[in-house]
Design an enzyme around this catalytic site. Structure first.
Site, PDB file in Angstrom:
ATOM      1  N   LYS A 173       0.854  -1.189   0.000  1.00 22.46           N
ATOM      2  CA  LYS A 173       0.000   0.000   0.000  1.00 22.46           C
ATOM      3  C   LYS A 173       0.892   1.242   0.000  1.00 22.46           C
ATOM      4  CE  LYS A 173      -1.341   1.395   3.927  1.00 22.46           C
ATOM      5  NZ  LYS A 173      -0.559   2.677   3.961  1.00 22.46           N
ATOM      6  N   ASP A 211      -4.325   0.320   9.082  1.00 19.91           N
ATOM      7  CA  ASP A 211      -4.169   0.233   7.628  1.00 19.91           C
ATOM      8  C   ASP A 211      -4.784  -1.024   7.025  1.00 19.91           C
ATOM      9  OD1 ASP A 211      -2.824   2.611   7.568  1.00 19.91           O
ATOM     10  OD2 ASP A 211      -0.833   1.730   7.393  1.00 19.91           O
TER      11      ASP A 211
END
Length: 320
Positions: free
Chosen positions: A11, A147
């Protein structure tokens, strides 16, 4: 027993705007994040499901791309923690083995642990036919990491709250084509509790209002590619004060980009921190990104040229 596999895509926060500190001690943020084709491989081989706990029923094994095994401390293993959270949510004991081939550097600011946890949740949902929605998986994942939800959804997303509130950005494919990301993860010391240390280092002048994230979301929805000027990171300045060696590495990367820009007739850009670092990134034309990576050859650390990927590619589950 049939195995299922998926990738655990890195990410990258193109924008990471910290809005301010909350009364619960966390910080609110606004962030546009994407999935990259730098990815771990995660395989789940499920065993039976029991209604009562007991016994050693889990195996989690890690190896590098060359097949060399390595270990992660059990208390720090985010897959083990999200496995427990999933079992508690479903009131079931789920037995099986998880094998991870790690390509994303650990403690790099690229969500390497969170994306492993998200991959496990996707695989477990399919393997044990749990019937959980993406919202369910995001809520479970957010118990172990802010996250994880972004990695569950995959592709371009808008993150809010402390990161656990995620909405997919349904951007046209054109917004993810024609550009590349240069990553440089220098070999420098990293604080033991890196993310918490980075948040503590923030000054009021580092807080933002979310305007960059909103503007970038609109740009992607319009089918336009992002540029480095569209990106921002609230940690960028303070990280160079907190992490010893980051400033020389930042200058080294900037110089490599500048030389590559001259060679490819492009405009140089300034590197930005990826997440809480220490990886840095730059959005470049593919030719310039590869030229800059060549310039960085021999620099201590990991250099990679990567591409953004869409949600479907980042979250597909395969039966092996």
């Amino acid at each position: 027993m049939t195995s299922l596999s998926t990738i655990a895509a890195a990410k990258l926060n193109l924008t990471l705007e910290v809005l301010g500190k909350r009364v619960d001690g966390f910080h609110d943020l606004s962030s546009v994040a994407i999935s990259l084709d730098l990815a771990d491989d995660v395989r789940l081989t499920p065993d039976d499901v029991r209604l009562t706990p007991g016994g050693d029923r889990r195996t989690i094994a890690y190896q590098d791309p060359d097949g060399r095994p390595f270990s992660i401390q059990t208390n720090d293993d985010i897959i083990a923690r999200v496995w427990s959270a999933l079992e508690a949510h479903c009131d079931l004991q789920m037995n099986g083995r998880v094998d991870v081939v790690k390509r994303i550097p650990i403690t790099s600011g690229l969500g390497g642990g969170s994306t492993n946890a998200a991959a496990f949740l996707r695989l477990a949902n399919e393997a044990w036919t749990l019937g959980l929605s993406d919202d369910d998986l995001c809520r479970i994942g957010s118990q172990v990491g802010s996250d994880v939800a972004a990695c569950v959804i995959g592709g371009p997303v808008m993150m809010a709250g402390r990161g656990e509130r995620v909405e997919s950005i349904e951007a046209p494919s054109a917004s993810l084509s024609g550009w590349a990301v240069l990553l440089y993860r220098p070999e420098i010391p990293v604080p033991e509790d890196k993310t918490a240390t980075m948040y503590r280092s923030l000054r009021s002048s580092d807080f933002r209002d979310g305007a960059y994230s909103s503007a970038l979301e609109e740009r992607l929805l319009a089918g336009r590619s992002p540029t480095q000027d569209d990106c921002i990171n609230s940690f960028d300045a303070s990280a160079r004060e907190v992490m010893q060696g980051l400033t020389p590495a930042w200058r080294r990367m900037g110089a490599a980009i500048a030389r590559a820009a001259v060679d490819t007739d492009a405009q140089p850009v300034t590197p930005l921190l990826a997440g809480a670092g220490p990886t840095m990134f730059a959005i470049l034309a593919p030719e310039t990104a590869h030229a800059a990576a060549t310039e960085l050859q021999g620099a201590p650390g990991l250099t990679r040229v990567v591409l953004p990927i869409a949600r479907a590619e980042a979250t597909i589950v395969c039966i092996d």
